[in-house]
Design a protein around this motif. Structure first.
Motif, PDB file in Angstrom:
ATOM      1  N   GLN A 156     -10.255  -4.157  16.608  1.00 44.81           N
ATOM      2  CA  GLN A 156     -10.935  -4.253  15.317  1.00 44.81           C
ATOM      3  C   GLN A 156     -10.056  -4.933  14.284  1.00 44.81           C
ATOM      4  N   GLU A 157      -8.751  -4.868  14.517  1.00 47.29           N
ATOM      5  CA  GLU A 157      -7.812  -5.435  13.550  1.00 47.29           C
ATOM      6  C   GLU A 157      -7.076  -6.579  14.250  1.00 47.29           C
ATOM      7  N   TRP A 158      -7.313  -7.802  13.790  1.00 48.41           N
ATOM      8  CA  TRP A 158      -6.798  -8.961  14.526  1.00 48.41           C
ATOM      9  C   TRP A 158      -5.476  -9.506  14.004  1.00 48.41           C
ATOM     10  N   SER A 159      -5.002  -8.985  12.883  1.00 48.73           N
ATOM     11  CA  SER A 159      -3.850  -9.639  12.254  1.00 48.73           C
ATOM     12  C   SER A 159      -2.572  -9.488  13.075  1.00 48.73           C
ATOM     13  N   GLY A 160      -2.543  -8.541  13.995  1.00 49.42           N
ATOM     14  CA  GLY A 160      -1.340  -8.383  14.808  1.00 49.42           C
ATOM     15  C   GLY A 160      -1.189  -9.454  15.873  1.00 49.42           C
ATOM     16  N   LEU A 161      -2.232 -10.257  16.076  1.00 46.65           N
ATOM     17  CA  LEU A 161      -2.188 -11.233  17.170  1.00 46.65           C
ATOM     18  C   LEU A 161      -1.203 -12.369  16.895  1.00 46.65           C
ATOM     19  N   VAL A 162      -0.975 -12.669  15.625  1.00 41.44           N
ATOM     20  CA  VAL A 162      -0.071 -13.791  15.306  1.00 41.44           C
ATOM     21  C   VAL A 162       1.369 -13.470  15.714  1.00 41.44           C
ATOM     22  N   PRO A 163       1.933 -12.348  15.247  1.00 37.69           N
ATOM     23  CA  PRO A 163       3.286 -12.036  15.737  1.00 37.69           C
ATOM     24  C   PRO A 163       3.331 -11.743  17.239  1.00 37.69           C
ATOM     25  N   SER A 170       2.640  -2.313  20.872  1.00 36.24           N
ATOM     26  CA  SER A 170       1.865  -1.152  20.421  1.00 36.24           C
ATOM     27  C   SER A 170       1.900  -1.018  18.897  1.00 36.24           C
ATOM     28  N   HIS A 171       3.031  -1.410  18.275  1.00 30.11           N
ATOM     29  CA  HIS A 171       3.061  -1.359  16.811  1.00 30.11           C
ATOM     30  C   HIS A 171       2.279  -2.504  16.193  1.00 30.11           C
ATOM     31  N   LEU A 172       2.286  -3.649  16.883  1.00 29.60           N
ATOM     32  CA  LEU A 172       1.562  -4.805  16.330  1.00 29.60           C
ATOM     33  C   LEU A 172       0.061  -4.575  16.347  1.00 29.60           C
ATOM     34  N   LEU A 173      -0.421  -3.812  17.322  1.00 25.17           N
ATOM     35  CA  LEU A 173      -1.864  -3.618  17.469  1.00 25.17           C
ATOM     36  C   LEU A 173      -2.327  -2.296  16.866  1.00 25.17           C
ATOM     37  N   ASP A 174      -1.510  -1.706  15.995  1.00 26.78           N
ATOM     38  CA  ASP A 174      -1.918  -0.454  15.349  1.00 26.78           C
ATOM     39  C   ASP A 174      -3.235  -0.633  14.608  1.00 26.78           C
ATOM     40  N   ALA A 175      -4.009   0.441  14.581  1.00 26.43           N
ATOM     41  CA  ALA A 175      -5.338   0.354  13.967  1.00 26.43           C
ATOM     42  C   ALA A 175      -5.251  -0.054  12.490  1.00 26.43           C
ATOM     43  N   GLY A 176      -4.239   0.392  11.807  1.00 22.98           N
ATOM     44  CA  GLY A 176      -4.149   0.096  10.380  1.00 22.98           C
ATOM     45  C   GLY A 176      -3.428  -1.203  10.070  1.00 22.98           C
ATOM     46  N   GLY A 177      -3.373  -2.138  10.983  1.00 24.04           N
ATOM     47  CA  GLY A 177      -2.654  -3.387  10.753  1.00 24.04           C
ATOM     48  C   GLY A 177      -1.278  -3.324  11.379  1.00 24.04           C
TER      49      GLY A 177
END
Lengths: 231, 249
Positions: free
Chosen positions: A130-137, A190-197
């Motif tokens: 649901q949160e995609w911003s972790g995909l860049v790092p 796992s930290h990059l894909l946390d639900a809250g960003g």
């Protein structure tokens, strides 16, 4: 013995990489199977875990398990044309340094993994995240892990390809060897894909572990590879 | 060759081990927290240390084999790894018993040393099927050496990675076990460690001697067959087929 007539390293490397990529484009032996396998595995995880959305360590576990097993499929086949169609003999006859083949195959495997991830990671995001911003790092972690997979995979594949139980040995030998890579990759992801960003907790440390591991096994592979080619 | 001094070595090993475990049971003070069950420490930890050193030594011998192309180094590498795997089984079993006694569970995933050791052990278990799958003897020796080197480099790296995974999640005080030990425990531990290392060397020598002997036997048998005596198939064991051949020496 190096002589003046040796083909330069870079030229030989380019020739082998292009040969492999051209073969793959014409035969489509590995990549489609890897992609299809990964996507199907996502579907199985959806039911196996009975979850429609994933985040944190569960997401990172699913993506890395899938990528690892898809990579094993590719690693199994990376030396197949060499063995079945006499590529090893041709290579032994060619006036090139032996480790060129290691570097070339590792580069090809790296490229396969990049293509696999370019297709599969977005599919994973669409399916579960649901949160995609972790995909860049995540790209940095993916590239660093790919390098380790490529080095170890090439080494293991070249060891297994000349044995009787090739398909069996690759996963058997490779899985314990990549455990530390998986620890570092999943730890960071796992930290990059946390639900809250994404959070960058220990990101640098894990990247350092990945880098160290990559470096050591690139060197080991490069150093021992020529002994695997002697006959 | 490797048989020389084996008897004296065996006696020495038995004496040191006996002395070590006499110290363990009758001299060293009881652990304040754990009491009697802490004594497995003097068995478990030396086993683990010797096994890990044996794995790394197997890698070094593999490297020497590739450098010199001398089959004796391959045989050493094989036997080092083989005996260390046996020690590894003992380490895992004693470790699990200790874990059950002190922590209440046979297996505790939060303990980095336990997990790293399991991973290393699993990797070395694949050494046998790998060797077995390669038929050509020269190639088998070379490939096994490459495996031994790769895995030998893997041992320390793996311990580092697993420790990082755990210690970052569960911050712990990095007191090394030796650092916190009182003198009498440390001394006893060292005696046990030396005894265990001697046991490893004895077993390695014994195994190498066995390999040499069976190599000589099959050489003689073949000489006999060439002269027309005896035509029975030698009763082979699995061990003989994967074990490196020492006939040449």
């Amino acid at each position: 013995m190096k002589s003046a007539r040796m083909t330069p390293f870079r030229q030989a490397l380019g020739a082998i990489v292009l040969k492999d990529l051209r073969t793959e484009l014409r035969t489509m032996r590995s990549l489609p199977a890897m992609v299809l396998f990964a996507v199907t595995t996502f579907v199985i995880f959806r039911f196996g875990l009975d979850r429609t959305a994933l985040s944190g360590s569960l997401a990172s576990g699913v993506i890395w398990t899938t990528l690892l097993f898809a990579a094993v499929l590719g690693i199994n086949r990376i030396f197949l044309p060499e063995r079945e169609e006499g590529g090893f003999d041709a290579f032994r006859l060619a006036p090139v340094d032996r480790p060129v083949l290691f570097v070339a195959k590792a580069a090809v495997l790296f490229l396969y993994l990049v293509v696999l991830e370019v297709v599969v990671v977005p599919v994973f995001a669409v399916f579960f995240l649901q949160e995609w911003s972790g995909l860049v790092p995540l790209v940095v972690i993916l590239l660093a892990t790919n390098l380790g997979f490529a080095a170890l995979g090439t080494l293991i594949s070249s060891m297994a390809v000349n044995s009787r139980a090739r398909d069996l040995l690759v996963p058997l030998l490779l899985l314990p060897l990549v455990v530390p890579l998986m620890i570092a990759a999943t730890g960071a992801t796992s930290h990059l894909l946390d639900a809250g960003g994404p959070s960058y907790d220990k990101f640098g440390t894990w990247l350092l572990v990945l880098g160290l591991y990559d470096g050591i096994f690139c060197l080991v592979g490069y150093a021992v590879f020529e002994f695997l080619l002697e006959d | 060759m490797s048989g020389r001094g084996l008897k004296q070595l065996s006696i020495l090993t038995a004496l040191v081990l006996l002395a070590g475990y006499l110290l363990v049971f009758f001299w060293v003070p009881m652990d304040a927290l754990e009491g009697f069950r802490q004594k497995v420490f003097y068995l478990h930890v030396p086993l683990a240390i010797v096994a890990l050193c044996g794995f790394v030594a197997g890698g070094v011998e593999g490297f020497r084999h590739l450098r010199t192309d001398d089959r004796r180094h391959d045989a050493n590498s094989y036997v080092f790894i083989h005996i260390s795997v046996v020690f590894g089984v003992a380490t895992l079993i004693t470790g699990m018993l200790w874990a059950k006694a002190s922590w209440g569970h046979y297996w505790v995933w939060d303990e980095p040393t336990l997990v790293s050791f399991l991973i290393v052990f699993l990797l070395y278990c694949t050494y046998y099927p790998f060797r077995y799958a390669i038929e050509d003897r020269d190639r088998q020796a070379r490939y096994a050496s490459v495996f031994a080197i790769t895995a030998g480099a893997f041992v320390p790296l793996n311990f580092m990675a697993v420790r990082m995974a755990q210690s970052l999640i569960h911050p712990r005080v990095f007191a090394t076990s030796e650092g916190g030990l009182p003198g009498s425990m440390m001394f006893t531990f060292l005696v046990c460690l030396v005894g265990m290392a001697l046991l490893w060397v004895t077993l390695v020598k014994l195994e190498l001697l066995g390999k040499q002997t069976s190599g000589q036997v099959s050489k003689l048998r073949r000489a006999l067959e060439a002269e027309g005596y005896g035509n029975d198939e030698p009763t082979g064991t699995v061990g003989r087929r994967i074990a490196p051949n020492l006939e040449a020496q």
